[in-house]
Design a protein around this motif. Structure first.
Motif, PDB file in Angstrom:
ATOM      1  N   TRP A  23       0.825  -1.199   0.000  1.00  0.00           N
ATOM      2  CA  TRP A  23       0.000   0.000   0.000  1.00  0.00           C
ATOM      3  C   TRP A  23       0.863   1.253   0.000  1.00  0.00           C
ATOM      4  O   TRP A  23       0.504   2.268  -0.582  1.00  0.00           O
ATOM      5  CB  TRP A  23      -0.930  -0.010   1.204  1.00  0.00           C
ATOM      6  CG  TRP A  23      -1.735   1.248   1.340  1.00  0.00           C
ATOM      7  CD1 TRP A  23      -1.642   2.172   2.323  1.00  0.00           C
ATOM      8  CD2 TRP A  23      -2.747   1.720   0.450  1.00  0.00           C
ATOM      9  NE1 TRP A  23      -2.531   3.199   2.112  1.00  0.00           N
ATOM     10  CE2 TRP A  23      -3.224   2.940   0.971  1.00  0.00           C
ATOM     11  CE3 TRP A  23      -3.291   1.238  -0.729  1.00  0.00           C
ATOM     12  CZ2 TRP A  23      -4.217   3.684   0.345  1.00  0.00           C
ATOM     13  CZ3 TRP A  23      -4.291   1.977  -1.355  1.00  0.00           C
ATOM     14  CH2 TRP A  23      -4.742   3.183  -0.817  1.00  0.00           C
ATOM     15  N   HIS A 224     -18.598   1.138   3.046  1.00  0.00           N
ATOM     16  CA  HIS A 224     -17.134   1.048   2.966  1.00  0.00           C
ATOM     17  C   HIS A 224     -16.621   2.418   3.376  1.00  0.00           C
ATOM     18  O   HIS A 224     -16.591   3.348   2.565  1.00  0.00           O
ATOM     19  CB  HIS A 224     -16.694   0.680   1.544  1.00  0.00           C
ATOM     20  CG  HIS A 224     -15.224   0.436   1.418  1.00  0.00           C
ATOM     21  ND1 HIS A 224     -14.596   0.382   0.198  1.00  0.00           N
ATOM     22  CD2 HIS A 224     -14.261   0.222   2.351  1.00  0.00           C
ATOM     23  CE1 HIS A 224     -13.298   0.152   0.380  1.00  0.00           C
ATOM     24  NE2 HIS A 224     -13.081   0.061   1.679  1.00  0.00           N
ATOM     25  N   LYS A 226     -14.126   5.523   4.986  1.00  0.00           N
ATOM     26  CA  LYS A 226     -12.838   6.096   4.587  1.00  0.00           C
ATOM     27  C   LYS A 226     -11.675   5.309   5.187  1.00  0.00           C
ATOM     28  O   LYS A 226     -11.659   5.005   6.368  1.00  0.00           O
ATOM     29  CB  LYS A 226     -12.766   7.545   5.057  1.00  0.00           C
ATOM     30  CG  LYS A 226     -11.471   8.272   4.726  1.00  0.00           C
ATOM     31  CD  LYS A 226     -11.345   8.552   3.246  1.00  0.00           C
ATOM     32  CE  LYS A 226     -10.078   9.347   2.920  1.00  0.00           C
ATOM     33  NZ  LYS A 226      -8.852   8.549   3.123  1.00  0.00           N
ATOM     34  N   SER A 227     -10.694   5.009   4.342  1.00  0.00           N
ATOM     35  CA  SER A 227      -9.542   4.232   4.805  1.00  0.00           C
ATOM     36  C   SER A 227      -8.568   5.100   5.591  1.00  0.00           C
ATOM     37  O   SER A 227      -8.585   6.326   5.500  1.00  0.00           O
ATOM     38  CB  SER A 227      -8.817   3.606   3.614  1.00  0.00           C
ATOM     39  OG  SER A 227      -8.114   4.604   2.887  1.00  0.00           O
ATOM     40  N   LYS A 228      -7.688   4.441   6.334  1.00  0.00           N
ATOM     41  CA  LYS A 228      -6.643   5.146   7.068  1.00  0.00           C
ATOM     42  C   LYS A 228      -5.437   5.450   6.191  1.00  0.00           C
ATOM     43  O   LYS A 228      -4.654   6.349   6.493  1.00  0.00           O
ATOM     44  CB  LYS A 228      -6.173   4.292   8.253  1.00  0.00           C
ATOM     45  CG  LYS A 228      -7.198   4.101   9.351  1.00  0.00           C
ATOM     46  CD  LYS A 228      -6.614   3.283  10.485  1.00  0.00           C
ATOM     47  CE  LYS A 228      -7.596   3.097  11.614  1.00  0.00           C
ATOM     48  NZ  LYS A 228      -7.024   2.308  12.729  1.00  0.00           N
ATOM     49  N   SER A 236      -8.517  11.776   7.483  1.00  0.00           N
ATOM     50  CA  SER A 236      -9.174  10.477   7.303  1.00  0.00           C
ATOM     51  C   SER A 236     -10.073  10.146   8.490  1.00  0.00           C
ATOM     52  O   SER A 236     -11.204   9.683   8.321  1.00  0.00           O
ATOM     53  CB  SER A 236      -8.126   9.377   7.131  1.00  0.00           C
ATOM     54  OG  SER A 236      -7.395   9.553   5.944  1.00  0.00           O
ATOM     55  N   ARG A 240     -14.121   9.648   8.391  1.00  0.00           N
ATOM     56  CA  ARG A 240     -14.743   8.409   8.862  1.00  0.00           C
ATOM     57  C   ARG A 240     -15.738   8.692   9.979  1.00  0.00           C
ATOM     58  O   ARG A 240     -16.817   8.072  10.034  1.00  0.00           O
ATOM     59  CB  ARG A 240     -13.654   7.442   9.337  1.00  0.00           C
ATOM     60  CG  ARG A 240     -14.055   5.986   9.320  1.00  0.00           C
ATOM     61  CD  ARG A 240     -12.898   5.066   9.715  1.00  0.00           C
ATOM     62  NE  ARG A 240     -11.675   5.441   9.027  1.00  0.00           N
ATOM     63  CZ  ARG A 240     -10.639   6.013   9.623  1.00  0.00           C
ATOM     64  NH1 ARG A 240     -10.667   6.245  10.923  1.00  0.00           N
ATOM     65  NH2 ARG A 240      -9.565   6.344   8.939  1.00  0.00           N
ATOM     66  N   ASP A 267     -17.054  -2.854   5.378  1.00  0.00           N
ATOM     67  CA  ASP A 267     -15.679  -2.585   5.802  1.00  0.00           C
ATOM     68  C   ASP A 267     -15.642  -1.160   6.332  1.00  0.00           C
ATOM     69  O   ASP A 267     -15.759  -0.208   5.564  1.00  0.00           O
ATOM     70  CB  ASP A 267     -14.751  -2.758   4.592  1.00  0.00           C
ATOM     71  CG  ASP A 267     -13.308  -2.369   4.877  1.00  0.00           C
ATOM     72  OD1 ASP A 267     -13.000  -1.993   6.022  1.00  0.00           O
ATOM     73  OD2 ASP A 267     -12.489  -2.440   3.933  1.00  0.00           O
ATOM     74  N   ASN A 269     -13.074   0.144   8.129  1.00  0.00           N
ATOM     75  CA  ASN A 269     -11.699   0.643   8.145  1.00  0.00           C
ATOM     76  C   ASN A 269     -11.242   1.198   9.493  1.00  0.00           C
ATOM     77  O   ASN A 269     -10.396   2.093   9.544  1.00  0.00           O
ATOM     78  CB  ASN A 269     -11.503   1.702   7.046  1.00  0.00           C
ATOM     79  CG  ASN A 269     -11.069   1.074   5.735  1.00  0.00           C
ATOM     80  OD1 ASN A 269     -10.137   0.264   5.701  1.00  0.00           O
ATOM     81  ND2 ASN A 269     -11.749   1.428   4.654  1.00  0.00           N
TER      82      ASN A 269
END
Length: 370
Positions: A23, A224, A226-228, A236, A240, A267, A269
């Protein structure tokens, strides 16, 4: 009824930048792509904007061609830029109205073993209603359902629905259900806005109405969050948290309007004790399937990667009426890479290396008497 959720991490094709070895390699590409896309969408281009566009185009490999290693600049009409013979890029457009086109990510096929292992998971969990995260589109999800699942001995789902969301990477959320579990009314929240005018949801928070063979109605919200790993940590987390707050509002509105059978899955996150998820996990009466006495976590507390507690990021949240009807539940990890020293769980024989995994995520399921 068996309800399940699975982050499939794309079915046939995935953005090349998301398919890199780690990533940390792909994140800078996606961040530059997002920044350049935002600048290209401005009504007016300032000199500073143009200078930054040129810098980003160079970093994305667009200095000599509209096709870079990870992105494509499509110029249909108008004059966005020119590339002088000595080299370099000159932005000639003064705003978005001066040219027609788009900036797009380049895609490549998913590893064939990974694709088949994704299908095996979808077959083996035997869900009646399956929430899907990170699917490219409804046509792709439908094709995967009718072509790949039967080819591996599975039965295709009767109903497949996915509403395109806000993410440009082709990672949307959808729902699949068996014969006898028709999908009825659908409601999208793709246009819900934050006070600054930005969309609340990175993808969407669709509401799917499902009717069970017994005639009961179930509302499933697939998410789904917000990702970190993409963008700054503070931004982020704030995004989230705003998403969790909005989902909580939607849920409370449904309950206030008399709904009793509500499931919020996907998910998220983030972990159960995280501050961003508190509005949803601590300030509503929703129950995490992991908390049910009949739930089996398979010996590991997480749902992602090597499934440590810090990787518990996938959820099935149930309204009290549904939670009280749970008969059993569990985590399905056979499609995941189990690690090597030692192997943490039994995986499909085809999962011989991390790249062969159907997903980095486990599938979650709950058997509910409804």
């Amino acid at each position: 009824m068996k309800l399940a959720v699975y982050n499939v991490e794309n079915l046939f094709d995935r953005a090349k930048a998301m398919n890199l070895a780690s990533w940390d390699e792909g994140r800078p590409v996606l961040e530059k792509f997002a920044e350049l896309n935002q600048l290209l969408g401005e009504i007016d281009y300032t000199p500073a904007d143009k200078s930054r566009m040129v810098a980003l185009m160079r970093e994305l490999g667009l200095e000599k061609s509209d096709t870079g290693p990870f992105v494509i600049l499509r110029r249909n009409r108008g004059g966005l830029l020119r590339r002088p013979r000595p080299g370099g890029i000159v932005i000639e457009a003064n705003g978005r109205a001066d040219w027609v086109g788009s900036l797009e990510l380049r895609y490549e096929p998913v590893n064939e073993h990974a694709m088949r292992n994704t299908a095996r998971v979808m077959i083996d969990i035997q869900a009646d209603v399956l929430g899907v995260v990170e699917a490219e589109s409804r046509p792709v999800l439908s094709a995967f359902n009718t072509e790949i699942l039967p080819a591996l001995g599975g039965e295709a789902f009767r109903h497949v629905m996915l509403i395109d969301g806000n993410d440009e990477r082709g990672i949307d959320v959808g729902l699949m259900s068996r014969d006898g579990y028709p999908i009825g009314t659908m409601r999208s929240h793709v246009d819900d806005r934050l006070p600054n005018g930005q969309p609340v949801f990175s993808r969407d928070c669709p509401e799917f109405e499902v009717t069970t063979p017994s005639g009961n109605r179930l509302l499933v919200l697939v998410n789904h969050l917000k990702s970190k790993g993409y963008g700054g940590m503070a931004a982020s987390n704030a995004k989230r948290k705003a998403q969790a707050e909005r989902i909580a509002q939607i849920y409370k509105s449904l309950i206030d309007n008399g709904e009793t059978n509500v499931a919020i899955i996907g998910d998220f996150n983030d972990t159960p004790a995280s501050a961003p998820l508190a509005p949803l996990l601590d300030e509503t009466d929703l129950k995490d399937i992991f908390e049910h006495p009949a739930f089996d976590d398979g010996g590991w507390p997480g749902t992602y990667g090597l499934c440590n507690a810090s990787n518990k990021i996938d959820y099935i949240l149930l309204s009290p009426g549904l939670f009280d009807r749970v008969q059993s539940g569990g985590v399905f990890r056979k499609g995941m890479w189990p690690g090597s020293r030692p192997r943490r769980w039994d995986a499909y024989a085809e999962v011989k290396r991390p790249a062969d995994a159907g997903s980095d995520h486990a599938a979650l399921w709950a058997e509910i008497d409804i």
